[in-house]
Design a protein around this motif. Structure first.
Motif, PDB file in Angstrom:
ATOM      1  N   GLY A  69      14.414 -39.872 -23.804  1.00  0.00           N
ATOM      2  CA  GLY A  69      13.926 -40.843 -24.771  1.00  0.00           C
ATOM      3  C   GLY A  69      12.491 -40.611 -25.155  1.00  0.00           C
ATOM      4  O   GLY A  69      11.828 -39.671 -24.688  1.00  0.00           O
ATOM      5  N   PHE A  70      11.971 -41.487 -26.007  1.00  0.00           N
ATOM      6  CA  PHE A  70      10.608 -41.385 -26.502  1.00  0.00           C
ATOM      7  C   PHE A  70      10.125 -42.776 -26.898  1.00  0.00           C
ATOM      8  O   PHE A  70      10.912 -43.732 -26.979  1.00  0.00           O
ATOM      9  CB  PHE A  70      10.523 -40.422 -27.690  1.00  0.00           C
ATOM     10  CG  PHE A  70      11.498 -40.714 -28.795  1.00  0.00           C
ATOM     11  CD1 PHE A  70      11.197 -41.612 -29.808  1.00  0.00           C
ATOM     12  CD2 PHE A  70      12.736 -40.089 -28.816  1.00  0.00           C
ATOM     13  CE1 PHE A  70      12.096 -41.894 -30.817  1.00  0.00           C
ATOM     14  CE2 PHE A  70      13.651 -40.357 -29.834  1.00  0.00           C
ATOM     15  CZ  PHE A  70      13.329 -41.257 -30.837  1.00  0.00           C
ATOM     16  N   ASP A  71       8.825 -42.888 -27.157  1.00  0.00           N
ATOM     17  CA  ASP A  71       8.193 -44.158 -27.510  1.00  0.00           C
ATOM     18  C   ASP A  71       7.619 -44.085 -28.914  1.00  0.00           C
ATOM     19  O   ASP A  71       7.063 -43.061 -29.325  1.00  0.00           O
ATOM     20  CB  ASP A  71       7.069 -44.509 -26.531  1.00  0.00           C
ATOM     21  CG  ASP A  71       7.575 -44.685 -25.121  1.00  0.00           C
ATOM     22  OD1 ASP A  71       8.342 -45.621 -24.894  1.00  0.00           O
ATOM     23  OD2 ASP A  71       7.211 -43.878 -24.242  1.00  0.00           O
ATOM     24  N   ILE A  72       7.742 -45.190 -29.643  1.00  0.00           N
ATOM     25  CA  ILE A  72       7.127 -45.318 -30.965  1.00  0.00           C
ATOM     26  C   ILE A  72       6.459 -46.686 -31.059  1.00  0.00           C
ATOM     27  O   ILE A  72       6.774 -47.599 -30.300  1.00  0.00           O
ATOM     28  CB  ILE A  72       8.152 -45.154 -32.112  1.00  0.00           C
ATOM     29  CG1 ILE A  72       9.252 -46.216 -31.989  1.00  0.00           C
ATOM     30  CG2 ILE A  72       8.749 -43.754 -32.119  1.00  0.00           C
ATOM     31  CD1 ILE A  72      10.188 -46.252 -33.192  1.00  0.00           C
ATOM     32  N   GLY A  73       5.531 -46.818 -32.009  1.00  0.00           N
ATOM     33  CA  GLY A  73       4.861 -48.087 -32.242  1.00  0.00           C
ATOM     34  C   GLY A  73       5.303 -48.706 -33.559  1.00  0.00           C
ATOM     35  O   GLY A  73       5.543 -48.000 -34.553  1.00  0.00           O
ATOM     36  N   ILE A  74       5.415 -50.026 -33.572  1.00  0.00           N
ATOM     37  CA  ILE A  74       5.813 -50.786 -34.766  1.00  0.00           C
ATOM     38  C   ILE A  74       4.673 -51.751 -35.102  1.00  0.00           C
ATOM     39  O   ILE A  74       4.116 -52.398 -34.205  1.00  0.00           O
ATOM     40  CB  ILE A  74       7.125 -51.560 -34.520  1.00  0.00           C
ATOM     41  CG1 ILE A  74       8.271 -50.588 -34.235  1.00  0.00           C
ATOM     42  CG2 ILE A  74       7.477 -52.433 -35.711  1.00  0.00           C
ATOM     43  CD1 ILE A  74       8.640 -49.687 -35.384  1.00  0.00           C
ATOM     44  N   ILE A  86      22.825 -44.748 -28.249  1.00  0.00           N
ATOM     45  CA  ILE A  86      21.414 -44.921 -28.576  1.00  0.00           C
ATOM     46  C   ILE A  86      20.982 -46.311 -28.129  1.00  0.00           C
ATOM     47  O   ILE A  86      21.617 -47.310 -28.497  1.00  0.00           O
ATOM     48  CB  ILE A  86      21.148 -44.742 -30.085  1.00  0.00           C
ATOM     49  CG1 ILE A  86      21.800 -43.448 -30.598  1.00  0.00           C
ATOM     50  CG2 ILE A  86      19.655 -44.762 -30.364  1.00  0.00           C
ATOM     51  CD1 ILE A  86      21.266 -42.191 -29.959  1.00  0.00           C
ATOM     52  N   TYR A  87      19.912 -46.369 -27.342  1.00  0.00           N
ATOM     53  CA  TYR A  87      19.383 -47.638 -26.837  1.00  0.00           C
ATOM     54  C   TYR A  87      17.972 -47.851 -27.406  1.00  0.00           C
ATOM     55  O   TYR A  87      17.176 -46.914 -27.489  1.00  0.00           O
ATOM     56  CB  TYR A  87      19.309 -47.635 -25.311  1.00  0.00           C
ATOM     57  CG  TYR A  87      20.651 -47.623 -24.627  1.00  0.00           C
ATOM     58  CD1 TYR A  87      21.248 -48.799 -24.186  1.00  0.00           C
ATOM     59  CD2 TYR A  87      21.334 -46.423 -24.400  1.00  0.00           C
ATOM     60  CE1 TYR A  87      22.483 -48.791 -23.554  1.00  0.00           C
ATOM     61  CE2 TYR A  87      22.566 -46.403 -23.769  1.00  0.00           C
ATOM     62  CZ  TYR A  87      23.133 -47.589 -23.346  1.00  0.00           C
ATOM     63  OH  TYR A  87      24.349 -47.584 -22.713  1.00  0.00           O
ATOM     64  N   VAL A  88      17.688 -49.098 -27.786  1.00  0.00           N
ATOM     65  CA  VAL A  88      16.358 -49.495 -28.242  1.00  0.00           C
ATOM     66  C   VAL A  88      15.872 -50.623 -27.349  1.00  0.00           C
ATOM     67  O   VAL A  88      16.496 -51.688 -27.296  1.00  0.00           O
ATOM     68  CB  VAL A  88      16.378 -49.939 -29.718  1.00  0.00           C
ATOM     69  CG1 VAL A  88      14.990 -50.403 -30.142  1.00  0.00           C
ATOM     70  CG2 VAL A  88      16.860 -48.805 -30.614  1.00  0.00           C
ATOM     71  N   ASN A  89      14.806 -50.359 -26.618  1.00  0.00           N
ATOM     72  CA  ASN A  89      14.244 -51.340 -25.683  1.00  0.00           C
ATOM     73  C   ASN A  89      15.298 -51.879 -24.716  1.00  0.00           C
ATOM     74  O   ASN A  89      15.358 -53.077 -24.419  1.00  0.00           O
ATOM     75  CB  ASN A  89      13.588 -52.491 -26.443  1.00  0.00           C
ATOM     76  CG  ASN A  89      12.370 -52.060 -27.235  1.00  0.00           C
ATOM     77  OD1 ASN A  89      11.642 -51.163 -26.820  1.00  0.00           O
ATOM     78  ND2 ASN A  89      12.139 -52.681 -28.368  1.00  0.00           N
ATOM     79  N   GLY A  90      16.164 -50.981 -24.240  1.00  0.00           N
ATOM     80  CA  GLY A  90      17.176 -51.346 -23.268  1.00  0.00           C
ATOM     81  C   GLY A  90      18.440 -51.935 -23.841  1.00  0.00           C
ATOM     82  O   GLY A  90      19.386 -52.190 -23.086  1.00  0.00           O
ATOM     83  N   ASN A  91      18.500 -52.159 -25.147  1.00  0.00           N
ATOM     84  CA  ASN A  91      19.692 -52.718 -25.800  1.00  0.00           C
ATOM     85  C   ASN A  91      20.407 -51.633 -26.587  1.00  0.00           C
ATOM     86  O   ASN A  91      19.769 -50.867 -27.323  1.00  0.00           O
ATOM     87  CB  ASN A  91      19.300 -53.862 -26.738  1.00  0.00           C
ATOM     88  CG  ASN A  91      18.559 -54.966 -26.022  1.00  0.00           C
ATOM     89  OD1 ASN A  91      19.081 -55.593 -25.115  1.00  0.00           O
ATOM     90  ND2 ASN A  91      17.319 -55.205 -26.433  1.00  0.00           N
ATOM     91  N   ILE A  92      21.725 -51.566 -26.445  1.00  0.00           N
ATOM     92  CA  ILE A  92      22.474 -50.545 -27.159  1.00  0.00           C
ATOM     93  C   ILE A  92      22.448 -50.848 -28.645  1.00  0.00           C
ATOM     94  O   ILE A  92      22.684 -51.977 -29.089  1.00  0.00           O
ATOM     95  CB  ILE A  92      23.915 -50.444 -26.625  1.00  0.00           C
ATOM     96  CG1 ILE A  92      24.607 -49.222 -27.222  1.00  0.00           C
ATOM     97  CG2 ILE A  92      24.700 -51.721 -26.875  1.00  0.00           C
ATOM     98  CD1 ILE A  92      25.865 -48.818 -26.512  1.00  0.00           C
ATOM     99  N   ASP A  97      16.059 -44.565 -26.280  1.00  0.00           N
ATOM    100  CA  ASP A  97      16.706 -43.673 -25.325  1.00  0.00           C
ATOM    101  C   ASP A  97      18.003 -43.133 -25.914  1.00  0.00           C
ATOM    102  O   ASP A  97      18.741 -43.853 -26.598  1.00  0.00           O
ATOM    103  CB  ASP A  97      17.006 -44.403 -24.010  1.00  0.00           C
ATOM    104  CG  ASP A  97      15.747 -44.684 -23.214  1.00  0.00           C
ATOM    105  OD1 ASP A  97      15.054 -43.720 -22.846  1.00  0.00           O
ATOM    106  OD2 ASP A  97      15.451 -45.870 -22.970  1.00  0.00           O
ATOM    107  N   ILE A  98      18.288 -41.882 -25.615  1.00  0.00           N
ATOM    108  CA  ILE A  98      19.522 -41.216 -26.030  1.00  0.00           C
ATOM    109  C   ILE A  98      20.292 -40.864 -24.766  1.00  0.00           C
ATOM    110  O   ILE A  98      19.794 -40.117 -23.914  1.00  0.00           O
ATOM    111  CB  ILE A  98      19.223 -39.952 -26.849  1.00  0.00           C
ATOM    112  CG1 ILE A  98      18.369 -40.305 -28.063  1.00  0.00           C
ATOM    113  CG2 ILE A  98      20.518 -39.263 -27.276  1.00  0.00           C
ATOM    114  CD1 ILE A  98      17.815 -39.106 -28.771  1.00  0.00           C
ATOM    115  N   GLU A  99      21.488 -41.407 -24.635  1.00  0.00           N
ATOM    116  CA  GLU A  99      22.318 -41.168 -23.459  1.00  0.00           C
ATOM    117  C   GLU A  99      23.633 -40.537 -23.895  1.00  0.00           C
ATOM    118  O   GLU A  99      24.313 -41.051 -24.788  1.00  0.00           O
ATOM    119  CB  GLU A  99      22.581 -42.465 -22.702  1.00  0.00           C
ATOM    120  CG  GLU A  99      23.380 -42.269 -21.428  1.00  0.00           C
ATOM    121  CD  GLU A  99      23.550 -43.568 -20.651  1.00  0.00           C
ATOM    122  OE1 GLU A  99      22.700 -43.862 -19.790  1.00  0.00           O
ATOM    123  OE2 GLU A  99      24.535 -44.272 -20.917  1.00  0.00           O
TER     124      GLU A  99
END
Length: 780
Positions: free
Chosen positions: A381-386, A418-424, A458-460
């Motif tokens: 995974g990786f981090d981005i800012g909004i 694909i997960y965003v902040n722990g949510n699928i 995150d990519i699982e």
């Protein structure tokens, strides 16, 4: 023959005597003498990696002073590397002296008993160079290892330390078994060994970034203020706390305001003396003489001579404020200058990009490298800012263009999640046999789980094969790649709506909204100028400065009622806050007397329990129960809540802190709804300081959300209360394109309003069509 018969008896006697001798050795678990075998690392010959060996210490001699110091690496109380492949990187800021004198890196780890050590490896990487690798084989307890660091590998400034784990199960080949694989790294036993500098490692303000961490990942500034009760000192302290936070940028930094100089400072702590020269003369004999005539901000020797302490002093408080401003200005971001990245030292050394609109970034630019995988469940995974004015959570979609490949043994039924902040957020099934290659395969990702500030994607990949179904001996250790992810993959975000919503604690913790971009100073009300209130305020403003990327201008106010229509931060015990403040931030007025009260707690709890029981009884057979069941069905079936079916926003429910709550952050509008007030409160001053210290930890700070968030004693997560009424604040120049996107998101969030508008437009279209037909007649 007699002599030959005696030989076995002689051998048996020697064996018995040897066993007795070994039995007389002291047992390791009960050895309290300090002669337990020490763990050290010796380089192996032939190009092998360093190995850990057990050697017995020689007979103790006279104690010698320790000439080394520890620089802890992990900014957390614990670290788990989970799954078949896991990696975590951490930045470490070093001064020139520390970088040149660092000799080794120590690591304490333990792992799950199901991990096969012959096919599992733990690797330590420093600045992209492997400094150590070992099999994962410490299932019986924490094991300490030590790796030498080559000379010249570390450099002054930011360095990256990475822990990679490849883990395989002993006997199981199922997807479920991959969740049982873990390696725990102990932050208190994981550190760089550097030579201790008797003169102190911090010499200039640029070295403040090297304050480092404590054994549990904490960073603390101890601010010694002999005259903390003076109102003139408040502004300088709050401004200084923000400047120190911007220089350090550590994820778990707190401030402790005291009036006496501590005897010593631990790892990850820095002592700061603030006050006039007359106030500090008794505490610090080595105070520079120039402090009596002009402002100073420098490091000096502590009275004991064992460390350096930072001193901000001058003849009076106006001169001290000038010294603070001169120190903060170089690290402050001017108003109007847009930042392109969010900078905070947490998962890796690179700043996360701030996506303000339509953007396309490759995985390589996001820190994800090309990798091959031979197991069953791959995750990266990786981090981005909004930005703080993000408003596309109801309709917006990002897109991942995936470059990947999978082998012929991968069966249909495998999938990429694909997960965003722990949510699928999205799932892509793999349906083809005989392998395949994806070239910019589009995967749509809904943006409903994005929030202002840092976000984790995150990519699982879950891979199923026929070999795993059979699970022959040694199958879990096979190294033939099954899946590959290439760093040419891209993340593309569309142009999204930009308008701020208030109140919004998620935007407050993520980017400092609404205080991050205002020109006028923010009103700051403290109910009393004591150690607890000042410590909580300094910690909160330090966190806001890091989130905002700039030091906020604040103006202390003696009365909360004098704030008026200005953005404000109010800190104090709940009994000292005016009812107007409690009402505007939707805190129940009776909490001022009942929260934290000891008398009658048992009766109050029993009453509340009886009330809840009767409420459930009545609701079960009434029309309210049917509405509740309907709401549950709509949410489970269509992901629709009743709040989205309202034409008008609901009423904010007053927040009543429970018995287990010890700290509350709430946000609301000013009386005329033109400004925002943020309240930090608790039953007592001690709870105020302890609660803010707990919320300042990075994992909890990111949980702030809604209109109010409560921290409970022993609770694993914050109790957040949603916002029913939001106020929109324009942050971008007016444009039809942005207005259209704002309307699209608002209508997607308010389904009933969209339906009413659609019906109204349909009726108008019918009336217009009917009128035209009546006027011009029917066509032939």
């Amino acid at each position: 023959m007699t002599r030959l018969r005696k030989l076995p008896l002689l051998g048996l006697a020697l064996a018995l005597s040897a066993s007795v001798a070994f039995a007389q050795e002291p047992s390791v678990p009960f050895d309290m003498s300090g002669e337990r075998p020490a763990v050290e690392t010796k380089p192996a010959t032939g190009g092998d990696q360093p190995v850990t060996t057990q050697t017995r210490e020689p007979e103790k001699k006279a104690a010698t002073p320790d000439t080394t110091a520890r620089r802890y690496i992990i900014p957390a109380a614990s670290l788990l590397l989970e799954g078949e492949v896991a990696s975590q990187s951490f930045p470490v800021f070093l001064t020139k002296q520390q970088a040149t004198s660092a000799t080794a890196i120590s690591l304490g780890y333990s792992n799950a008993v199901v991990i096969a050590p012959e096919s599992s490896r733990l690797t330590v990487i420093v600045n992209d160079a492997v400094v150590g690798e070992l099999p994962v084989q410490s299932a019986e307890g924490t094991r300490d290892v030590r790796f030498e660091i080559p000379a010249g590998l570390l450099r002054p400034g930011i360095n990256r330390v990475t822990f990679n784990a490849v883990q395989r199960h002993r006997t199981d080949c199922t997807i479920r078994s991959t969740y049982d694989l873990w390696t725990a790294i102990d932050p208190a036993r994981t550190f760089l060994t550097v030579e201790a500098d008797p003169s102190g490692r911090l010499l200039t303000t640029d070295d403040i970034a090297a304050i480092g961490l404590g054994p549990t990942g904490q960073t603390k500034f101890v601010m010694v203020v002999p005259e903390m009760g003076q109102p003139a000192a408040t502004n300088a302290l709050m401004r200084l706390s923000q400047g120190l936070s911007l220089m350090a940028k550590m994820p778990n930094q707190t401030f402790d305001v005291v009036d006496t100089l501590p005897a010593k400072a631990g790892a990850g702590e820095m002592t700061v003396l603030v006050g006039t020269a007359g106030d500090l003369a008794a505490l610090l004999p080595g105070l520079p003489a120039t402090a009596r005539s002009s402002a100073v901000a420098t490091f000096v020797d502590a009275p004991a001579g064992d460390r350096k302490i930072f001193v901000v002093s001058g003849p009076d408080w106006p001169s001290i404020e000038g010294a603070v401003e001169g120190m903060v200005s170089p690290v402050d971001r001017p108003i109007g200058v847009t930042r392109e990245a969010l900078s905070v030292r947490q998962r890796n050394a690179a700043d996360m990009p701030l996506l303000t609109g339509e953007t396309s970034l490759t995985f390589a630019a996001l820190g994800v490298r090309t990798g091959e995988f031979s197991g069953r469940r791959f995750r990266t995974g990786f981090d981005i800012g909004i930005p703080s004015d993000f408003y596309a959570d109801a309709y917006g979609e990002a897109m991942l263009l995936l470059d990947a490949a999978y082998s012929a043994e991968v069966l249909p039924g495998s999938h990429i999640d694909i997960y965003v902040n722990g949510n699928i957020a999205s799932t892509l099934p793999i349906t083809n046999r005989n392998g395949g290659i994806f070239r910019h395969l589009p995967i749509r990702v809904t943006m409903r789980h994005f929030r202002p500030g840092p976000n984790r994607i995150d990519i699982e990949t879950v891979l199923m094969t026929q070999a795993d179904k059979v699970c022959a001996p040694g199958a879990s250790a096979l190294e033939e790649p099954r899946f590959a992810l290439f760093d040419s993959s891209e993340l593309r975000t569309p142009r999204f709506a930009r308008i701020a919503q208030l109140p919004n604690l998620a935007a407050l913790s993520g980017t400092g909204l609404p205080y991050n971009g205002q020109v006028d100073p923010t009103a700051l009300y403290l109910d009393r100028l004591d150690a607890d209130t000042l410590s909580a305020s300094a910690t909160f403003l330090g966190k806001l400065a890091v989130a905002s990327g700039r030091a906020l201008q604040v103006r202390p106010e003696a009365s909360a009622l004098a704030i008026g229509e200005r953005n404000a931060i109010l800190v104090g015990t709940i009994s000292q806050l005016p009812p107007l403040v409690l009402g505007q931030t939707h805190i129940a007025g009776e909490s001022a007397s009942s929260w934290g009260a000891k008398a009658g707690d048992g009766q109050q709890g029993a009453t509340q329990e009886a009330f809840n029981e009767w409420q459930s009884r009545v609701r079960g057979g009434s029309w309210r129960g049917q509405i509740s069941a309907l709401e549950t069905w709509l949410h489970d079936t269509f992901d629709i809540s009743l709040s989205s079916l309202r034409l008008l926003p609901g009423v904010e429910e007053p927040v009543t802190p429970g018995e287990d709550a010890r700290f509350l952050i709430a946000q609301g509008d000013s009386p005329d709804q033109t400004a925002t007030w943020t309240v930090l409160t608790a039953p007592t001053g001690a709870d105020l300081r302890a609660g803010m210290t707990a919320v300042a930890q990075d994992d909890r700070w990111r949980q702030l959300d809604g209109q109010a968030s409560l921290d409970g004693k022993g609770a694993e997560a914050l109790d957040t209360r949603p916002v029913n009424r939001t106020r929109f604040v324009v942050t971008q120049p007016w444009s039809f394109a942005n207005l259209r996107l704002v309307a699209a998101n608002w209508l997607s969030s308010n389904i009933l309003a969209y339906a009413v508008l659609f019906c109204a437009l349909s009726i108008l279209l019918g009336i217009a069509t009917s009128g035209l037909l009546r006027r011009f007649g029917r066509g032939v």
